[in-house]
Scaffold this motif. Structure first.
Motif, PDB file in Angstrom:
ATOM      1  N   GLY A 114      -7.940 -69.422 -58.908  1.00  0.00           N
ATOM      2  CA  GLY A 114      -8.828 -68.294 -59.115  1.00  0.00           C
ATOM      3  C   GLY A 114     -10.151 -68.760 -59.687  1.00  0.00           C
ATOM      4  N   CYS A 115     -10.884 -69.542 -58.904  1.00  0.00           N
ATOM      5  CA  CYS A 115     -12.063 -70.248 -59.420  1.00  0.00           C
ATOM      6  C   CYS A 115     -13.290 -69.370 -59.565  1.00  0.00           C
ATOM      7  CB  CYS A 115     -12.384 -71.439 -58.525  1.00  0.00           C
ATOM      8  SG  CYS A 115     -12.849 -70.998 -56.826  1.00  0.00           S
ATOM      9  N   GLY A 116     -13.251 -68.122 -59.067  1.00  0.00           N
ATOM     10  CA  GLY A 116     -14.417 -67.252 -59.179  1.00  0.00           C
ATOM     11  C   GLY A 116     -15.615 -67.835 -58.472  1.00  0.00           C
ATOM     12  N   GLU A 117     -16.710 -68.043 -59.225  1.00  0.00           N
ATOM     13  CA  GLU A 117     -17.933 -68.587 -58.647  1.00  0.00           C
ATOM     14  C   GLU A 117     -18.036 -70.108 -58.827  1.00  0.00           C
ATOM     15  OE1 GLU A 117     -21.148 -65.119 -59.442  1.00  0.00           O
ATOM     16  OE2 GLU A 117     -20.008 -65.786 -61.195  1.00  0.00           O
ATOM     17  N   GLY A 118     -16.987 -70.726 -59.387  1.00  0.00           N
ATOM     18  CA  GLY A 118     -16.879 -72.172 -59.347  1.00  0.00           C
ATOM     19  C   GLY A 118     -17.408 -72.961 -60.519  1.00  0.00           C
ATOM     20  N   LYS A 119     -17.809 -72.313 -61.605  1.00  0.00           N
ATOM     21  CA  LYS A 119     -18.421 -73.062 -62.709  1.00  0.00           C
ATOM     22  C   LYS A 119     -17.481 -74.102 -63.314  1.00  0.00           C
ATOM     23  CE  LYS A 119     -17.445 -69.427 -66.163  1.00  0.00           C
ATOM     24  NZ  LYS A 119     -16.557 -70.220 -67.027  1.00  0.00           N
ATOM     25  N   ASP A 120     -16.191 -73.746 -63.460  1.00  0.00           N
ATOM     26  CA  ASP A 120     -15.246 -74.697 -64.041  1.00  0.00           C
ATOM     27  C   ASP A 120     -14.855 -75.780 -63.043  1.00  0.00           C
ATOM     28  OD1 ASP A 120     -15.290 -73.211 -66.401  1.00  0.00           O
ATOM     29  OD2 ASP A 120     -13.588 -71.973 -65.792  1.00  0.00           O
ATOM     30  N   ALA A 121     -14.628 -75.386 -61.807  1.00  0.00           N
ATOM     31  CA  ALA A 121     -14.261 -76.362 -60.779  1.00  0.00           C
ATOM     32  C   ALA A 121     -15.348 -77.418 -60.618  1.00  0.00           C
ATOM     33  CB  ALA A 121     -14.007 -75.649 -59.448  1.00  0.00           C
ATOM     34  N   VAL A 122     -16.600 -76.990 -60.594  1.00  0.00           N
ATOM     35  CA  VAL A 122     -17.711 -77.939 -60.434  1.00  0.00           C
ATOM     36  C   VAL A 122     -17.843 -78.819 -61.666  1.00  0.00           C
ATOM     37  CG1 VAL A 122     -20.216 -78.134 -60.186  1.00  0.00           C
ATOM     38  CG2 VAL A 122     -18.936 -76.506 -58.770  1.00  0.00           C
ATOM     39  N   THR A 144     -19.315 -71.223 -55.143  1.00  0.00           N
ATOM     40  CA  THR A 144     -18.678 -72.463 -55.601  1.00  0.00           C
ATOM     41  C   THR A 144     -19.189 -73.649 -54.800  1.00  0.00           C
ATOM     42  OG1 THR A 144     -16.659 -71.304 -56.291  1.00  0.00           O
ATOM     43  CG2 THR A 144     -16.469 -73.664 -55.856  1.00  0.00           C
ATOM     44  N   ARG A 145     -19.233 -73.506 -53.481  1.00  0.00           N
ATOM     45  CA  ARG A 145     -19.698 -74.598 -52.626  1.00  0.00           C
ATOM     46  C   ARG A 145     -21.176 -74.893 -52.891  1.00  0.00           C
ATOM     47  NH1 ARG A 145     -16.745 -71.241 -48.702  1.00  0.00           N
ATOM     48  NH2 ARG A 145     -14.631 -72.077 -48.515  1.00  0.00           N
ATOM     49  N   ARG A 146     -21.959 -73.848 -53.099  1.00  0.00           N
ATOM     50  CA  ARG A 146     -23.384 -74.030 -53.359  1.00  0.00           C
ATOM     51  C   ARG A 146     -23.604 -74.768 -54.681  1.00  0.00           C
ATOM     52  NH1 ARG A 146     -26.002 -68.642 -54.450  1.00  0.00           N
ATOM     53  NH2 ARG A 146     -24.930 -68.173 -52.510  1.00  0.00           N
ATOM     54  N   LEU A 147     -22.844 -74.373 -55.706  1.00  0.00           N
ATOM     55  CA  LEU A 147     -22.970 -75.010 -57.010  1.00  0.00           C
ATOM     56  C   LEU A 147     -22.551 -76.473 -56.936  1.00  0.00           C
ATOM     57  CD1 LEU A 147     -23.817 -74.112 -59.886  1.00  0.00           C
ATOM     58  CD2 LEU A 147     -21.388 -73.774 -60.385  1.00  0.00           C
ATOM     59  N   ALA A 148     -21.504 -76.759 -56.180  1.00  0.00           N
ATOM     60  CA  ALA A 148     -21.049 -78.140 -56.014  1.00  0.00           C
ATOM     61  C   ALA A 148     -22.096 -78.975 -55.286  1.00  0.00           C
ATOM     62  CB  ALA A 148     -19.727 -78.169 -55.251  1.00  0.00           C
ATOM     63  N   GLU A 149     -22.712 -78.389 -54.259  1.00  0.00           N
ATOM     64  CA  GLU A 149     -23.749 -79.111 -53.518  1.00  0.00           C
ATOM     65  C   GLU A 149     -24.935 -79.414 -54.423  1.00  0.00           C
ATOM     66  OE1 GLU A 149     -26.469 -78.628 -49.440  1.00  0.00           O
ATOM     67  OE2 GLU A 149     -25.038 -77.065 -50.017  1.00  0.00           O
ATOM     68  N   GLN A 150     -25.337 -78.453 -55.241  1.00  0.00           N
ATOM     69  CA  GLN A 150     -26.457 -78.664 -56.161  1.00  0.00           C
ATOM     70  C   GLN A 150     -26.146 -79.773 -57.166  1.00  0.00           C
ATOM     71  OE1 GLN A 150     -27.007 -74.762 -57.827  1.00  0.00           O
ATOM     72  NE2 GLN A 150     -28.067 -73.963 -56.021  1.00  0.00           N
ATOM     73  N   ALA A 151     -24.862 -79.869 -57.562  1.00  0.00           N
ATOM     74  CA  ALA A 151     -24.453 -80.886 -58.533  1.00  0.00           C
ATOM     75  C   ALA A 151     -24.169 -82.233 -57.872  1.00  0.00           C
ATOM     76  CB  ALA A 151     -23.226 -80.412 -59.299  1.00  0.00           C
ATOM     77  N   VAL A 153     -21.497 -82.987 -55.982  1.00  0.00           N
ATOM     78  CA  VAL A 153     -20.070 -83.319 -56.060  1.00  0.00           C
ATOM     79  C   VAL A 153     -19.314 -82.558 -54.973  1.00  0.00           C
ATOM     80  CG1 VAL A 153     -20.154 -83.805 -58.525  1.00  0.00           C
ATOM     81  CG2 VAL A 153     -19.618 -81.479 -57.747  1.00  0.00           C
ATOM     82  N   ARG A 154     -18.071 -82.944 -54.782  1.00  0.00           N
ATOM     83  CA  ARG A 154     -17.231 -82.295 -53.775  1.00  0.00           C
ATOM     84  C   ARG A 154     -16.135 -81.496 -54.446  1.00  0.00           C
ATOM     85  NH1 ARG A 154     -12.485 -82.837 -51.057  1.00  0.00           N
ATOM     86  NH2 ARG A 154     -12.484 -82.127 -48.872  1.00  0.00           N
ATOM     87  N   VAL A 155     -15.992 -80.242 -54.033  1.00  0.00           N
ATOM     88  CA  VAL A 155     -14.880 -79.388 -54.436  1.00  0.00           C
ATOM     89  C   VAL A 155     -14.246 -78.837 -53.169  1.00  0.00           C
ATOM     90  CG1 VAL A 155     -14.195 -77.239 -55.586  1.00  0.00           C
ATOM     91  CG2 VAL A 155     -15.885 -78.736 -56.669  1.00  0.00           C
ATOM     92  N   ASN A 156     -12.956 -79.054 -53.020  1.00  0.00           N
ATOM     93  CA  ASN A 156     -12.232 -78.491 -51.878  1.00  0.00           C
ATOM     94  C   ASN A 156     -11.942 -77.022 -52.180  1.00  0.00           C
ATOM     95  OD1 ASN A 156     -10.584 -77.987 -49.639  1.00  0.00           O
ATOM     96  ND2 ASN A 156      -8.745 -78.727 -50.705  1.00  0.00           N
TER      97      ASN A 156
END
Length: 281
Positions: A114-122, A144-151, A153-156
């Motif tokens: 339940g990652c929501g918008e991805g802040k913890d996953a990223v 989540t994907r956008r935040l990971a791209e900005q950082a 990093v890769r998040v599945n």
């Protein structure tokens, strides 16, 4: 696919309060046919899928495990449609506890439930974990994907409903914040058994869950798919694991624009069971 369909049709049938015999009668079949579907022995003829979908009020895609949901689940799905990050981008404080307990000095697989918008996953991905994350919201997953791209990093990140999704591969860390109240009481034992089974020896679960207290008013948000938890209930599923934290807090919240309070149980549990007892030689 048989196992996924078996689980999904069983859940959907029970949601409609139908017995196997009643569903079979509506389809003009023997109850043994439905029983075999739910035991993953066989699958129905493709021509039956539209009628099964109609009777159970669930999409064919969801029955087959291709879509997470066909109805709005959380009240936050609309909030995630905006450009701003509803929960911000700073990680939950519990993320730092994961770093302390299991620093990524070696390859560690982590699942954010339940990652929501991805802040913890990223955050976890930025710190070197191999991160998978799921949520029911398409808009949340896109963020989540956008935040990971900005950082960088890769998040599945993938779409799944916490009620339907079951692990089929092992992780070292399971993390979830503010999501477990979407699990119906009758599915909790099965779901947590699945989570524990697919956690490597020495792995940890870092979870929190809102709990009811008689001295705290119900939250102003009206969540039709949220279900009550009680103090100590989450811990009961981990009686055979080492409990590293079982604290309970009361905190102020303004997520709905109306100031209110929540009570929350925070739990960190470690799998100390020997690998051989878990069927992995």
């Amino acid at each position: 696919m048989k196992e996924q369909f078996a689980r999904n049709i069983s859940i959907a049938r029970k949601e409609k309060r139908l017995t196997q015999e009643e569903l079979a009668h509506m389809l003009g079949l023997s109850f043994q046919a439905v029983s075999k579907w739910e035991n993953a022995q066989t699958m129905p003829d493709i021509s039956l899928l539209p009628e099964i979908s109609r009777i159970l009020d669930v999409s064919i895609d969801k029955l087959l495990g291709y879509a997470a949901q066909n109805k709005r689940i959380t009240i936050y799905e609309d909030e995630y449609q905006t450009q701003d990050y509803y929960w911000g981008t700073e990680p939950n404080k519990a993320c730092y506890k994961v770093l302390e307990l299991m620093p990524p000095t070696k390859r560690l697989k982590l699942l954010d439930i339940g990652c929501g918008e991805g802040k913890d996953a990223v955050f976890f991905a930025r710190n070197g974990y191999e991160v998978s994350a799921f949520d029911v919201s398409d808009a949340g997953l896109e963020k989540t994907r956008r935040l990971a791209e900005q950082a960088g990093v890769r998040v599945n990140a993938f779409k799944a409903d916490i009620l339907d999704y079951r692990l089929d591969s092992h992780y070292d860390i399971l993390f979830s914040s503010g999501v477990l109240h979407y699990i119906k009481p009758e599915y909790r034992q099965e779901i947590f058994d699945n989570y524990k089974h697919y956690t490597n020896a020495g792995g940890i679960h870092v979870f929190n869950v809102f709990v009811q207290k008689p001295f705290i008013a119900p939250p102003p948000e009206k969540e039709p798919n949220a279900f009550a938890w009680h103090s100590g209930e989450l811990l009961a599923y981990y009686r055979d694991w080492l409990i590293a934290d079982s604290s309970e807090i009361v905190f102020d919240c303004n997520s709905s624009g109306i100031p209110h309070k929540h009570a929350m149980t925070k739990m960190i549990a470690r799998n100390e069971l020997p690998t051989i007892r878990r069927g992995r030689l």
